[in-house]
Design a protein around this motif. Structure first.
Motif, PDB file in Angstrom:
ATOM      1  N   THR A   1      29.932 -55.794 -35.161  1.00  0.00           N
ATOM      2  CA  THR A   1      31.289 -55.271 -35.319  1.00  0.00           C
ATOM      3  C   THR A   1      31.260 -53.859 -35.890  1.00  0.00           C
ATOM      4  OG1 THR A   1      32.113 -57.512 -35.713  1.00  0.00           O
ATOM      5  CG2 THR A   1      33.514 -55.690 -36.441  1.00  0.00           C
ATOM      6  N   LEU A   2      30.548 -53.699 -37.008  1.00  0.00           N
ATOM      7  CA  LEU A   2      30.450 -52.388 -37.648  1.00  0.00           C
ATOM      8  C   LEU A   2      29.883 -51.358 -36.680  1.00  0.00           C
ATOM      9  CD1 LEU A   2      28.990 -53.259 -41.166  1.00  0.00           C
ATOM     10  CD2 LEU A   2      31.055 -51.914 -40.749  1.00  0.00           C
ATOM     11  N   THR A   3      28.852 -51.765 -35.936  1.00  0.00           N
ATOM     12  CA  THR A   3      28.175 -50.842 -35.028  1.00  0.00           C
ATOM     13  C   THR A   3      29.125 -50.368 -33.941  1.00  0.00           C
ATOM     14  OG1 THR A   3      26.102 -51.969 -35.514  1.00  0.00           O
ATOM     15  CG2 THR A   3      26.142 -50.604 -33.539  1.00  0.00           C
ATOM     16  N   PHE A   4      29.868 -51.292 -33.331  1.00  0.00           N
ATOM     17  CA  PHE A   4      30.794 -50.877 -32.268  1.00  0.00           C
ATOM     18  C   PHE A   4      32.028 -50.166 -32.832  1.00  0.00           C
ATOM     19  CE2 PHE A   4      28.204 -53.880 -29.759  1.00  0.00           C
ATOM     20  CZ  PHE A   4      27.826 -52.980 -28.779  1.00  0.00           C
ATOM     21  N   ASP A   5      32.360 -50.417 -34.094  1.00  0.00           N
ATOM     22  CA  ASP A   5      33.435 -49.627 -34.709  1.00  0.00           C
ATOM     23  C   ASP A   5      32.995 -48.170 -34.876  1.00  0.00           C
ATOM     24  OD1 ASP A   5      35.642 -51.324 -34.883  1.00  0.00           O
ATOM     25  OD2 ASP A   5      34.847 -52.351 -36.629  1.00  0.00           O
ATOM     26  N   TYR A   6      31.738 -47.965 -35.255  1.00  0.00           N
ATOM     27  CA  TYR A   6      31.233 -46.586 -35.342  1.00  0.00           C
ATOM     28  C   TYR A   6      31.264 -45.928 -33.959  1.00  0.00           C
ATOM     29  CZ  TYR A   6      29.790 -45.961 -40.199  1.00  0.00           C
ATOM     30  OH  TYR A   6      29.793 -45.759 -41.554  1.00  0.00           O
ATOM     31  N   GLN A   7      30.942 -46.698 -32.946  1.00  0.00           N
ATOM     32  CA  GLN A   7      30.967 -46.187 -31.568  1.00  0.00           C
ATOM     33  C   GLN A   7      32.403 -45.821 -31.177  1.00  0.00           C
ATOM     34  OE1 GLN A   7      28.221 -45.910 -29.660  1.00  0.00           O
ATOM     35  NE2 GLN A   7      29.207 -45.234 -27.779  1.00  0.00           N
ATOM     36  N   ARG A   8      33.332 -46.749 -31.415  1.00  0.00           N
ATOM     37  CA  ARG A   8      34.732 -46.522 -31.041  1.00  0.00           C
ATOM     38  C   ARG A   8      35.297 -45.282 -31.732  1.00  0.00           C
ATOM     39  NH1 ARG A   8      35.537 -51.959 -30.009  1.00  0.00           N
ATOM     40  NH2 ARG A   8      35.103 -52.475 -32.177  1.00  0.00           N
ATOM     41  N   MET A   9      34.874 -45.080 -32.988  1.00  0.00           N
ATOM     42  CA  MET A   9      35.393 -43.936 -33.747  1.00  0.00           C
ATOM     43  C   MET A   9      34.544 -42.681 -33.512  1.00  0.00           C
ATOM     44  SD  MET A   9      36.922 -45.751 -37.116  1.00  0.00           S
ATOM     45  CE  MET A   9      38.561 -45.098 -36.953  1.00  0.00           C
ATOM     46  N   ARG A  10      33.597 -42.753 -32.575  1.00  0.00           N
ATOM     47  CA  ARG A  10      32.693 -41.627 -32.254  1.00  0.00           C
ATOM     48  C   ARG A  10      31.947 -41.118 -33.478  1.00  0.00           C
ATOM     49  NH1 ARG A  10      34.844 -39.456 -26.988  1.00  0.00           N
ATOM     50  NH2 ARG A  10      36.477 -40.928 -26.497  1.00  0.00           N
ATOM     51  N   ARG A  11      31.633 -42.038 -34.360  1.00  0.00           N
ATOM     52  CA  ARG A  11      30.878 -41.643 -35.549  1.00  0.00           C
ATOM     53  C   ARG A  11      29.380 -41.758 -35.302  1.00  0.00           C
ATOM     54  NH1 ARG A  11      33.356 -44.624 -40.721  1.00  0.00           N
ATOM     55  NH2 ARG A  11      31.769 -43.328 -41.696  1.00  0.00           N
ATOM     56  N   ALA A  12      28.970 -42.559 -34.323  1.00  0.00           N
ATOM     57  CA  ALA A  12      27.543 -42.702 -34.026  1.00  0.00           C
ATOM     58  C   ALA A  12      27.369 -43.101 -32.567  1.00  0.00           C
ATOM     59  CB  ALA A  12      26.908 -43.738 -34.947  1.00  0.00           C
ATOM     60  N   ASP A  13      26.155 -42.844 -32.074  1.00  0.00           N
ATOM     61  CA  ASP A  13      25.788 -43.133 -30.691  1.00  0.00           C
ATOM     62  C   ASP A  13      24.910 -44.384 -30.745  1.00  0.00           C
ATOM     63  OD1 ASP A  13      25.184 -42.835 -28.005  1.00  0.00           O
ATOM     64  OD2 ASP A  13      23.661 -41.304 -28.337  1.00  0.00           O
ATOM     65  N   VAL A  14      25.471 -45.542 -30.367  1.00  0.00           N
ATOM     66  CA  VAL A  14      24.811 -46.811 -30.711  1.00  0.00           C
ATOM     67  C   VAL A  14      24.339 -47.627 -29.507  1.00  0.00           C
ATOM     68  CG1 VAL A  14      26.368 -46.932 -32.714  1.00  0.00           C
ATOM     69  CG2 VAL A  14      26.844 -48.334 -30.693  1.00  0.00           C
ATOM     70  N   ARG A  15      23.357 -48.478 -29.778  1.00  0.00           N
ATOM     71  CA  ARG A  15      22.866 -49.475 -28.824  1.00  0.00           C
ATOM     72  C   ARG A  15      22.736 -50.796 -29.588  1.00  0.00           C
ATOM     73  NH1 ARG A  15      23.366 -45.041 -27.270  1.00  0.00           N
ATOM     74  NH2 ARG A  15      22.072 -43.756 -25.927  1.00  0.00           N
ATOM     75  N   VAL A  16      23.041 -51.906 -28.927  1.00  0.00           N
ATOM     76  CA  VAL A  16      22.873 -53.215 -29.574  1.00  0.00           C
ATOM     77  C   VAL A  16      22.101 -54.162 -28.659  1.00  0.00           C
ATOM     78  CG1 VAL A  16      24.050 -55.263 -30.481  1.00  0.00           C
ATOM     79  CG2 VAL A  16      24.961 -52.999 -30.997  1.00  0.00           C
ATOM     80  N   ALA A  17      20.966 -54.669 -29.150  1.00  0.00           N
ATOM     81  CA  ALA A  17      20.175 -55.672 -28.424  1.00  0.00           C
ATOM     82  C   ALA A  17      20.408 -57.033 -29.051  1.00  0.00           C
ATOM     83  CB  ALA A  17      18.695 -55.322 -28.516  1.00  0.00           C
ATOM     84  N   ARG A  18      20.652 -58.034 -28.209  1.00  0.00           N
ATOM     85  CA  ARG A  18      20.683 -59.418 -28.712  1.00  0.00           C
ATOM     86  C   ARG A  18      19.359 -60.074 -28.340  1.00  0.00           C
ATOM     87  NH1 ARG A  18      26.943 -60.939 -27.067  1.00  0.00           N
ATOM     88  NH2 ARG A  18      27.901 -59.833 -28.826  1.00  0.00           N
TER      89      ARG A  18
END
Lengths: 347, 347
Positions: free
Chosen positions: A170-187
């Motif tokens: 959640t936190l990671t995609f919130d940073y993405q949505r707010m353009r605060r970071a360029d993120v990738r998530v592996a499950r």
């Protein structure tokens, strides 16, 4: 299949932070990053990670190990380094370890991930979160695609890890949505290979160690529950591809879709090791998933990735590594036993 | 139906901390606790809570308001007080508010709840977490019993709240499992009544305020999505019963199972207020639940609780309160408008 042996010694411009890098998967990832020419700083609390997993890198100029917990303020050296990539692998991943201090597990995922996202934001570094198939809980959909929302008890004993990872996503995609970071998530689904802890408590390491030692092999439940096991080199290749990709719009499953029952696994290992161990059934732990198998269509289509190492080949490499470990450990163990006997005699 | 008016002035031995006590539900809970004879400290960041909700308590000797964020170290006054009960209601609860700073929403639920659990542990105080029907996400099971594990997207824009609350439940039950605190968890469904913020962004306050002002009434989607609305005095009675109960083995739903569509609600409010407003349809927000209705069998059986206030009665009380608010605000608004016109004229 060991990747540390063929380091390409040409430095590239990647400066990577790998948290949890002294762990099983983290240490293999570091080997791959160094082989690619990157400079790597490993941050590890060494609560479950082990320095010996990185011992072969002691003289590597492009590598540094710092002992620190990502829950705390990041060490100055880290804050000062111009990281281009942040890989967050920090968290105990096996139930007995992550349940020992559930509050710490939750905070590692939430506060720790937040601290690293802030670092990535500040450094304008790419950020990769290693999430888990545990976000699917005990799934009702089989195999599990990324769009499946899971069947997780948020009040049970596994929740500190499952919900912790969900919150980290959640936190990671919130940073993405707010353009605060360029993120990738592996499950990440079940992974196995050299450098697993013998006391990891998960089925591959348990079964191999018990078979090699001639101890009773513990099977929880009737053994009909299924798992899908991915060899660590395949998994690390997937993580590398994901970080280098442009897949930022959602998580990507990484795992091996070849499914087998726990009983099948036990049989294979017993045959392979020629073990004389007995099989002992114990009750299934609370919230233990019955089936778990990744749908990897997204990784195939977007990363051109799929596992290559066959189960037999991977299990042999893993069993060989554990056999070597046990042989190494034996003199020390014998000494410890002898010391104990002296102590007992003295009482 | 106002509860602050009939305070019983005999002090009992309850010393309660209410976080988020300047909010809509929190302020009503404080009124009930004071009426019961308790001493109450309210902790509120005043980010969404409002001092005016507690203005009537300014001269109450058994009441104190401290402005602080539960994410931070707790103020000394709080650390020094011998609390017997901790009620955690701190968190923005409406989507526009909790989505404005999703990182803060997540940390309020995780770090804030952890800070309060530690306080409860230290003080040996009972701890009550107000969780939410949002832990069920967009439910596939209807109505929702506590055993339903939910259908929550952990990567979507509502996740900071939904997953934050799920993680808060996890931490709370981990404290229970480890015998570190004596906990209660309420899952609160839609609640309405006096002291809601007019800009709360939720359907009851939106519709009433728009109807009273003669503005267009916004209906998201086609209005066929259902909600179940509980009047705030019923909800607070449920929270009081839960705290005083021995129900520590899992969460308890608190809400009103009477279900109606958003369109039904709008029609009722328009009729009640004699409004001439037009109805305007807007697209449904991402992850907006289609149906939400509590199964309250557990609360009935274990707490002997169920809602008593009929919808018509509750809506009338709420509309009357909002009408009074708008009348109070009007002179100030007019002044602000006049000032603006002077400014514009001066340009």
């Amino acid at each position: 299949m060991e990747q540390g042996s063929s380091l390409v010694k040409i430095a590239n411009k990647k400066t990577a932070l790998v948290t949890g890098g002294a762990g099983f998967i983290g240490s293999h990832l570091i080997d791959s990053l160094l082989a690619e020419g990157a400079t790597v700083v490993c941050l590890d609390s060494l609560l479950t990670g082990r320095e010996k997993n990185l011992r072969h890198l002691q003289r590597e100029a492009r590598f540094d190990l710092i002992q620190a917990d990502i829950i705390d303020a990041l060490p100055r050296t880290v804050a000062r380094t111009a990281f281009t990539h942040v890989y967050n692998l920090a968290c105990a991943a096996s139930p007995p370890h992550y349940q020992a201090d559930p509050e710490h597990t939750m905070l590692t995922n939430v506060v720790g991930t937040r601290n690293l996202l802030r670092l990535a934001e500040e450094k304008k570094a790419r950020f990769l979160l290693t999430s888990t198939s545990e976000v699917y809980g005990d799934p009702e959909v089989h195999p599990q695609p990324e769009s499946y929302r899971g069947w997780v008890s948020c009040t049970g004993p596994r929740a500190c890890y499952d919900e912790g990872k969900r919150a980290a996503e959640t936190l990671t995609f919130d940073y993405q949505r707010m353009r605060r970071a360029d993120v990738r998530v592996a499950r990440i689904f079940n992974t196995y290979g050299p450098r697993m802890r013998p006391d990891d408590g998960r089925v591959v390491s348990n079964v191999i160690c018990q078979a090699l030692a001639g101890d009773d092999i513990t099977v929880y439940g009737d053994g009909s529950q299924t798992r899908s096991f991915c060899y660590v080199s395949d998994l690390v290749a997937g993580l590398m591809r994901l970080m280098d990709s442009d897949v930022t719009d959602g998580p990507v499953n990484l795992g091996n879709p070849v499914e087998l029952t726990v009983s099948d696994l036990v049989e294979r290992v017993v045959r392979m090791t020629g073990s004389t161990s007995r099989i002992v059934n114990r009750p299934l732990p609370v919230d233990d998933p019955r089936r778990r198998k990744p749908n990897i269509e997204r990784a195939k289509a977007l990363l051109g990735w799929e596992p290559r190492v066959a189960l037999q080949q991977g299990l042999e490499a893993t069993a060989a590594w554990f056999a070597e470990e046990q042989a190494e450990a034996r003199p020390a163990e014998r000494e410890a036993r002898e010391e104990l006997m002296v102590e007992v005699a003295a009482e």
